[in-house]
Design a protein around this motif. Structure first.
Motif, PDB file in Angstrom:
ATOM      1  N   LEU A  23      -7.102   6.615  19.029  1.00 13.32           N
ATOM      2  CA  LEU A  23      -7.380   5.863  17.801  1.00 13.32           C
ATOM      3  C   LEU A  23      -6.885   6.609  16.569  1.00 13.32           C
ATOM      4  O   LEU A  23      -6.303   6.004  15.656  1.00 13.32           O
ATOM      5  N   ILE A  32      -2.962   6.494  16.389  1.00 14.23           N
ATOM      6  CA  ILE A  32      -2.445   5.172  16.024  1.00 14.23           C
ATOM      7  C   ILE A  32      -2.755   4.839  14.569  1.00 14.23           C
ATOM      8  O   ILE A  32      -1.935   4.259  13.856  1.00 14.23           O
ATOM      9  N   LYS A  33      -3.936   5.233  14.100  1.00 12.83           N
ATOM     10  CA  LYS A  33      -4.325   4.921  12.717  1.00 12.83           C
ATOM     11  C   LYS A  33      -3.504   5.705  11.704  1.00 12.83           C
ATOM     12  O   LYS A  33      -3.126   5.178  10.653  1.00 12.83           O
ATOM     13  N   TYR A  48       0.523  -0.960  20.372  1.00 12.51           N
ATOM     14  CA  TYR A  48      -0.418   0.097  20.014  1.00 12.51           C
ATOM     15  C   TYR A  48      -1.676  -0.465  19.342  1.00 12.51           C
ATOM     16  O   TYR A  48      -2.748   0.137  19.434  1.00 12.51           O
ATOM     17  N   SER A  77      -5.294   0.336  20.728  1.00 18.84           N
ATOM     18  CA  SER A  77      -6.436   0.802  19.924  1.00 18.84           C
ATOM     19  C   SER A  77      -7.662  -0.060  20.178  1.00 18.84           C
ATOM     20  O   SER A  77      -8.796   0.449  20.224  1.00 18.84           O
TER      21      SER A  77
END
Length: 321
Positions: A50, A53-54, A64, A68
C-alpha cells in the motif's frame, strides 16, 4: 418436573467457547509462534504494498489500484482473525460473547466476499490488457474503476447473516471447532429451525464466490482465446506471463475454500484436524502470500520495494553514525 420459562432461559448459551487444537494444549504456545509470524508478515507485506503504490505515481495504474484494494482486504482479514486466534493459543482466552462472535463472522464473510470480487475485477483487468493493450489506459479509467468498485455495495447480501443468527436461542454444546466464528458452524448451535439460515447461506455463497469464480473462469477462457491468436511465440509467453500473479492469487484463495466445502459436503469421516488446518489455510494464507507473489512477479513493484528497504537501511546506518 416441568421447568418454568425462567429456569429454561437460564439454560440458553450466553457465550461460545473457541477451540485451538484439541488434545494439543501442551504445545499451544509453540503453535502460536507460526500464527505470530503469519500475522507480522501479512501486516508488513500488505502495508508495504500500500505504501509503495500510494507514494509512487508511476504505479497509479489500474492493475496496482486493484492490487491496493486486495492488500486492504487482506489486512482486514488478518486483523479480524489472527488476534483472536493468538488469544486462544497464547492466553487460553476461549470465551467469546454471542454479539462479538456475530460481528466477527460478519467481517470474515464480508472481507472474503470483497476478496473474491477484487479477484474478479483483476480478471477483467487482465482480459483488457491482453485483448486491447493499446487502449488499456483509456478503457480502465479512474472513473470506470470507481464504478467497478460499486460491486462492494453488494455487502448488503452479507449484512443479514448476523441478524438471522441473533434471532435464535442457543442451547446446544457451545464449543466451536475453530478459534474464530463462521456462519455455518454457529447456526448449528441454535435450538430452532435453521432452514432459512441454510438456504440463505447457500444463496450468498453461490451469488458471491460462486458467481465470481464462474465469471473469472469465463474471463480466462476469453483471455486464452485471445492469447492463442498471437502468432509470435515470445509475445504469446509475454501475454501469459501477465496473468501468472493473478492466477496464483486465484489458486491461493479458491483452492482451500473449495477443498473445505467438499470435505464438509462429502468427507464426513475426514479428520477434524484436517478441517481445522484447511480453515486456517483458506483465511490466513492468501493475506500472507499475495504480497509475496505480486512482489516477485512485478519488476516495477519489486524494484520500488527494494529501493525503500535500501533507503531505510541507509537512514538507519546514518542515524547510528
Amino acid at each position: 418436573m416441568i421447568l418454568s420459562p425462567e429456569a429454561f432461559s437460564n439454560n440458553y448459551i450466553q457465550i461460545f467457547l473457541l477451540t485451538g487444537q484439541p488434545g494439543w494444549e501442551y504445545v499451544h504456545l509453540w503453535i502460536s509462534i507460526p500464527f505470530c509470524l503469519v500475522y507480522v508478515l501479512s501486516i508488513v507485506g500488505n502495508s508495504v504494498i500500500l505504501f509503495i503504490i500510494k507514494t509512487d505515481p508511476s504505479l497509479h495504474e489500474p492493475m496496482y489500484i486493484f492490487l491496493s484494494m486486495l492488500a486492504i482486504t487482506d489486512l482486514g482479514i488478518s486483523i479480524t482473525i489472527i488476534p483472536r486466534i493468538l488469544g486462544t493459543y497464547l492466553f487460553n482466552s476461549r470465551e467469546i460473547s454471542l454479539d462479538a462472535c456475530f460481528a466477527q463472522l460478519f467481517f470474515i464473510h464480508s472481507l472474503s466476499f470483497f476478496e473474491s470480487s477484487i479477484l474478479l475485477l483483476m480478471a477483467f483487468d487482465r482480459f483488457v490488457v491482453n485483448s486491447n493493450p493499446l487502449r488499456y489506459a483509456s478503457i480502465l479509467t479512474l472513473l470506470r474503476i470507481a464504478k467497478m468498485g460499486l460491486v462492494f455495495v453488494a455487502i448488503v447480501i452479507i449484512l443479514p447473516l448476523p441478524f438471522l443468527l441473533k434471532r435464535f436461542q442457543y442451547c446446544r454444546a457451545n464449543v466451536l471447532s475453530h478459534s474464530y466464528c463462521v456462519h455455518a458452524e454457529v447456526m448449528n448451535m441454535a435450538c430452532s429451525d435453521i432452514t432459512v439460515n441454510i438456504m440463505y447461506g447457500l444463496f450468498t455463497k453461490l451469488l458471491t464466490m460462486g458467481l465470481d469464480s464462474l465469471l473469472i473462469f469465463l474471463s480466462y477462457v476469453m483471455i486464452l482465446k485471445t492469447v492463442l491468436s498471437i502468432a509470435s511465440h515470445e509475445e504469446f509467453l509475454r501475454a501469459l506471463n501477465t496473468c501468472i500473479s493473478h492466477l496464483c492469487a486465484i489458486l491461493l484463495f479458491y483452492t482451500p475454500d473449495l477443498s473445505l466445502a467438499m470435505i464438509h459436503r462429502f468427507g464426513n469421516s475426514s479428520s477434524p484436524l484436517l478441517r481445522i488446518i484447511l480453515g486456517y489455510i483458506s483465511l490466513l494464507v492468501p493475506p500472507l502470500m499475495n504480497p509475496i507473489v505480486y512482489s516477485v512477479k512485478s519488476k516495477h513493484l519489486r524494484a520500488r520495494i527494494i529501493r525503500v528497504f535500501i533507503n531505510l537501511w541507509l537512514h538507519s546506518g546514518n542515524a547510528n553514525v
